[in-house]
Design a protein around this motif. Structure first.
Motif, PDB file in Angstrom:
ATOM      1  N   PHE A  62       0.813  -1.294   0.089  1.00  0.00           N
ATOM      2  CA  PHE A  62      -0.099  -0.234   0.010  1.00  0.00           C
ATOM      3  C   PHE A  62       0.749   1.264   0.006  1.00  0.00           C
ATOM      4  O   PHE A  62       1.916   1.224   0.905  1.00  0.00           O
TER       5      PHE A  62
ATOM      6  N   CYS B 100       1.421   5.792  -1.111  1.00  0.00           N
ATOM      7  CA  CYS B 100       0.836   7.249  -1.248  1.00  0.00           C
ATOM      8  C   CYS B 100       1.727   8.006  -2.236  1.00  0.00           C
ATOM      9  O   CYS B 100       2.687   7.879  -2.126  1.00  0.00           O
TER      10      CYS B 100
ATOM     11  N   VAL C  83      -0.747   6.965   7.645  1.00  0.00           N
ATOM     12  CA  VAL C  83      -0.785   7.512   6.575  1.00  0.00           C
ATOM     13  C   VAL C  83      -1.015   9.220   7.021  1.00  0.00           C
ATOM     14  O   VAL C  83      -0.363  10.132   6.147  1.00  0.00           O
TER      15      VAL C  83
ATOM     16  N   LEU D  86      -3.977   7.315  -3.019  1.00  0.00           N
ATOM     17  CA  LEU D  86      -3.874   5.990  -2.473  1.00  0.00           C
ATOM     18  C   LEU D  86      -3.681   4.984  -3.632  1.00  0.00           C
ATOM     19  O   LEU D  86      -4.280   5.283  -4.676  1.00  0.00           O
ATOM     20  N   CYS D  87      -2.812   4.121  -3.328  1.00  0.00           N
ATOM     21  CA  CYS D  87      -2.695   2.931  -4.067  1.00  0.00           C
ATOM     22  C   CYS D  87      -2.301   1.591  -3.529  1.00  0.00           C
ATOM     23  O   CYS D  87      -1.460   1.747  -2.577  1.00  0.00           O
ATOM     24  N   HIS D  88      -2.604   0.457  -4.189  1.00  0.00           N
ATOM     25  CA  HIS D  88      -2.421  -0.663  -3.699  1.00  0.00           C
ATOM     26  C   HIS D  88      -2.480  -1.648  -4.918  1.00  0.00           C
ATOM     27  O   HIS D  88      -3.151  -1.333  -5.761  1.00  0.00           O
TER      28      HIS D  88
ATOM     29  N   THR E 120     -10.755   3.027   2.235  1.00  0.00           N
ATOM     30  CA  THR E 120     -10.706   4.368   1.264  1.00  0.00           C
ATOM     31  C   THR E 120     -11.605   5.371   2.158  1.00  0.00           C
ATOM     32  O   THR E 120     -11.204   6.608   2.284  1.00  0.00           O
TER      33      THR E 120
ATOM     34  N   LEU F  87      -9.837   6.363   5.506  1.00  0.00           N
ATOM     35  CA  LEU F  87      -8.709   7.284   5.117  1.00  0.00           C
ATOM     36  C   LEU F  87      -9.255   8.805   4.810  1.00  0.00           C
ATOM     37  O   LEU F  87      -8.696   9.903   5.183  1.00  0.00           O
TER      38      LEU F  87
ATOM     39  N   VAL G 111      -8.127  13.200  -0.255  1.00  0.00           N
ATOM     40  CA  VAL G 111      -7.749  12.071  -1.118  1.00  0.00           C
ATOM     41  C   VAL G 111      -8.466  12.174  -2.642  1.00  0.00           C
ATOM     42  O   VAL G 111      -9.623  12.140  -2.589  1.00  0.00           O
TER      43      VAL G 111
ATOM     44  N   HIS H 227      -8.159   6.425  -5.288  1.00  0.00           N
ATOM     45  CA  HIS H 227      -7.397   5.406  -4.852  1.00  0.00           C
ATOM     46  C   HIS H 227      -7.333   4.288  -5.922  1.00  0.00           C
ATOM     47  O   HIS H 227      -8.189   4.044  -6.637  1.00  0.00           O
TER      48      HIS H 227
END
Length: 226
Positions: free
Chosen positions: A125, A127, A157, A171-173, A190, A193, A204, A207
């Motif tokens: 995960f 950012c 985070v 955000l990314c994963h 998500t 966060l 944000v 994602h």
């Protein structure tokens, strides 16, 4: 047959110079990188053998050091060269978005995030932290997990976002399974966060989930609303 005996327009390197890199097959591109073959196999035969052995170009590029250097005709020097080449590619993608707003070039951002995450064997995960004009500040992988799960802590985070003085983030994963479809946990996380970061005025923007094919944008699918 020695590759030097082929017509010039059929040799991978000459073909690249004549028609461009996009005209080459995976085997031809790999042959240009390898440079030379081994006893009894020209460079194109070696490249084709590697693609069969590993299962494709991506698998060759993402092979670990032990698997790569154990193959006939490869070794630590070529492994080092390959890692340097991959890092050059990642930095090139980073430079492409460095001075632009992430919202003005979402496709470039997703290509960059895919390059950063798709080789990971376990779920990670990260950012992409952004300034007030939504230009990238820094990318970080914050959490690493097992093959299908990474434990995410919203407080960390928030802490990293404050440390980088970020005004927004993406955000990314990754999904090592290959599917980009978000789970209910992904959607819930998500939203958590998003609410946590909103308390300190950090937005944000998206994602992004990286798997096989094109990365998935949660904002484009309406999962970031509310």
């Amino acid at each position: 047959m020695n590759i030097r005996e082929w017509p010039a327009q059929e040799r991978p390197r000459e073909k690249l110079l004549l028609r461009g890199a996009g005209s080459l097959s995976d085997a031809e591109l790999l042959a240009v990188f390898l440079g030379s073959g081994v006893r009894g196999r020209n460079v194109l035969e070696l490249a084709r053998g590697l693609l069969r052995r590993f299962g494709g170009l991506r698998q060759v590029l993402e092979a670990d050091r032990e698997a790569f250097v154990s193959e006939l005709g490869l070794g630590p020097v070529r492994f080092s060269q390959l890692q340097a080449l991959l890092e050059i590619g990642r930095r090139h993608l980073a430079l492409a978005i460095e001075r632009e707003s992430a919202m003005d070039s979402p496709q470039a951002v997703r290509r960059y995030l895919k390059a950063m995450l798709r080789h990971e064997a376990s779920e990670v995960f990260g950012c992409l932290f952004l300034d007030t004009k939504h230009r990238p500040l820094v990318f970080e992988i914050l959490f690493r997990g097992t093959i299908d799960r990474a434990s995410i802590y919203p407080r960390e985070v928030v802490r990293r976002a404050l440390l980088h003085n970020a005004a927004a983030l993406i955000l990314c994963h990754n999904h090592p399974s290959g599917s980009c479809e978000p789970s209910q946990d992904d959607v819930h996380l998500t939203q958590v966060l998003k609410r946590s970061l909103a308390l300190i005025d950090i937005r944000v923007l998206d994602h992004v989930i990286v798997g096989e094919g094109e990365p998935l944008s949660m904002v484009e699918h309406g999962w970031l609303a509310g």
